[in-house]
Design a protein around this motif. Structure first.
Motif, PDB file in Angstrom:
ATOM      1  N   LEU A  90      10.383 -31.982  -3.700  1.00  0.00           N
ATOM      2  CA  LEU A  90      10.221 -31.280  -2.345  1.00  0.00           C
ATOM      3  C   LEU A  90      10.425 -29.986  -2.412  1.00  0.00           C
ATOM      4  N   ALA A  91      11.521 -29.472  -2.843  1.00  0.00           N
ATOM      5  CA  ALA A  91      11.846 -28.020  -3.045  1.00  0.00           C
ATOM      6  C   ALA A  91      10.648 -27.264  -3.471  1.00  0.00           C
ATOM      7  N   TYR A  92      10.017 -27.496  -4.619  1.00  0.00           N
ATOM      8  CA  TYR A  92       8.841 -26.885  -4.940  1.00  0.00           C
ATOM      9  C   TYR A  92       7.532 -26.994  -4.067  1.00  0.00           C
ATOM     10  N   ASN A  93       7.621 -28.036  -3.354  1.00  0.00           N
ATOM     11  CA  ASN A  93       6.330 -28.185  -2.227  1.00  0.00           C
ATOM     12  C   ASN A  93       6.771 -27.227  -0.980  1.00  0.00           C
ATOM     13  N   LEU A  94       8.203 -26.957  -0.888  1.00  0.00           N
ATOM     14  CA  LEU A  94       8.485 -26.070   0.553  1.00  0.00           C
ATOM     15  C   LEU A  94       8.355 -24.673  -0.264  1.00  0.00           C
ATOM     16  N   TYR A  95       8.610 -24.255  -1.267  1.00  0.00           N
ATOM     17  CA  TYR A  95       8.402 -23.144  -1.838  1.00  0.00           C
ATOM     18  C   TYR A  95       6.940 -22.577  -1.702  1.00  0.00           C
TER      19      TYR A  95
ATOM     20  N   MET B 232      19.616 -29.726   8.618  1.00  0.00           N
ATOM     21  CA  MET B 232      20.707 -28.483   8.351  1.00  0.00           C
ATOM     22  C   MET B 232      20.442 -28.267   6.911  1.00  0.00           C
ATOM     23  N   LYS B 233      20.180 -29.292   5.985  1.00  0.00           N
ATOM     24  CA  LYS B 233      20.080 -29.010   4.700  1.00  0.00           C
ATOM     25  C   LYS B 233      18.948 -28.125   4.555  1.00  0.00           C
ATOM     26  N   TYR B 234      17.967 -28.109   5.094  1.00  0.00           N
ATOM     27  CA  TYR B 234      16.657 -27.386   4.915  1.00  0.00           C
ATOM     28  C   TYR B 234      17.096 -25.869   5.325  1.00  0.00           C
ATOM     29  N   LEU B 235      17.900 -25.680   6.402  1.00  0.00           N
ATOM     30  CA  LEU B 235      18.292 -24.490   6.669  1.00  0.00           C
ATOM     31  C   LEU B 235      18.903 -23.838   5.718  1.00  0.00           C
ATOM     32  N   LYS B 236      19.849 -24.412   5.101  1.00  0.00           N
ATOM     33  CA  LYS B 236      20.634 -24.052   4.130  1.00  0.00           C
ATOM     34  C   LYS B 236      19.996 -23.666   2.871  1.00  0.00           C
TER      35      LYS B 236
END
Length: 307
Positions: free
Chosen positions: A85-90, A1-5
């Motif tokens: 991790l946020a940068y990698n997802l971006y 859920m945290k990734y969806l948010k």
């Protein structure tokens, strides 16, 4: 859920819903040639929401300090998701979005159209890292990105399928989508200012140059009141000149778009608290949602119930 948010799944759902509504509620009812097959159109949606998701992620990365003051309970980057991790997802979302855009540009034999996806992704990055410090410009950029999700349908579905033999047939459809993108831009621009009113304290502490920070809550609220005349007058003008013969569409638009906007105008004049502005921001979000549905209402009314 945290990734969806993290990727603002509700907003991505709205973008996908809008693009699906444009296709099935409007374009498919016009009996016109379309440049992309259905599964390729789905790829266009995926590309759009991937680039938007990347934009939300990089925005959260750069907004960690401000968000910790404005909405501490909703902070994700640095708490439940690491910055790395946020940068990698971006990067992943952005590369997928631009990559699909490159493929689709080749499909419609307009390879230079991939520039649209690249510029959009670049604009989101620059917005998150630099443009937030520039008065008004950040609001314009965010508002444009919603309009972009409509304009890109014109670029990839209508324009490549248009030639001298069907130009008269295609032009009205192209124009309708342009009109919708303009209204979407205006509504989202106003909503962005209301969100700035809601986030005044955190933005001020972080040195952001927003309208509420520069001019104060009262003057900005009055400005929003004046600006809210623009979508109301524009919608009424459009209904009177182009949709008045569509009885059901007219009733829907007056009830679900004009009505809530009038309520918004009344409330924004005296709004003062963070709670007030959050409520009004939600009202505008609902108006945008109902505006998306209105595309299908107009399409169905045009096909089956013309007065």
């Amino acid at each position: 859920m945290k990734y969806l948010k993290l990727i603002r799944y509700q907003n991505l759902f709205m973008i996908a819903l809008m693009q699906l509504t444009v296709l099935f509620g409007f374009l498919k009812m016009q009996d016109i040639p379309l440049a992309l097959a259905l599964w390729q159109y789905y790829l266009l949606i995926i590309s759009t929401i991937c680039i938007a998701a990347g934009g939300y992620i990089i925005n959260d990365i750069m907004d960690q300090d401000a968000d910790s003051e404005n909405k501490p309970k909703k902070v994700i980057v640095g708490k439940t998701v690491t910055e790395g991790l946020a940068y990698n997802l971006y990067v992943a979302f952005t590369v997928i979005g631009v990559g699909i855009g490159f493929y689709l540009s080749r499909v419609i034999m307009r390879p230079n159209f991939v520039t649209v996806f690249i510029l959009c992704a670049a604009l989101l990055y620059i917005y998150a890292t630099n443009f937030k410090q520039i008065l008004i410009l950040k609001n314009v950029i965010v508002a444009f990105l919603l309009a972009f999700s409509i304009l890109i349908i014109n670029l990839f579905m209508i324009f490549p399928a248009t030639d001298y033999t069907n130009r008269e047939q295609m032009h009205p459809v192209f124009s309708v989508l342009i009109d919708f993108s303009i209204i979407a831009f205006i509504l989202n621009f106003i909503r962005e200012i209301v969100k700035d009113l809601e986030d005044l304290i955190g933005d001020k502490n972080q040195g952001m140059q927003t309208l509420p920070v520069v001019f104060g809550t009262s003057k900005t609220s009055k400005l929003v009141f004046v600006l809210s005349f623009v979508p109301i007058i524009s919608i009424l003008y459009y209904v009177y000149n182009y949709l008045f013969q569509l009885q059901y569409a007219t009733i829907y638009i007056l009830g679900f778009l004009v009505g809530p906007l009038l309520y918004f105008m009344i409330k924004i004049w005296s709004a003062e608290t963070k709670k007030d502005f959050h409520h009004l921001s939600t009202i505008l979000k609902l108006v945008i949602f109902f505006g998306i549905i209105s595309i299908a209402v107009i399409g169905i009314n045009m096909k089956y119930y013309v007065a």
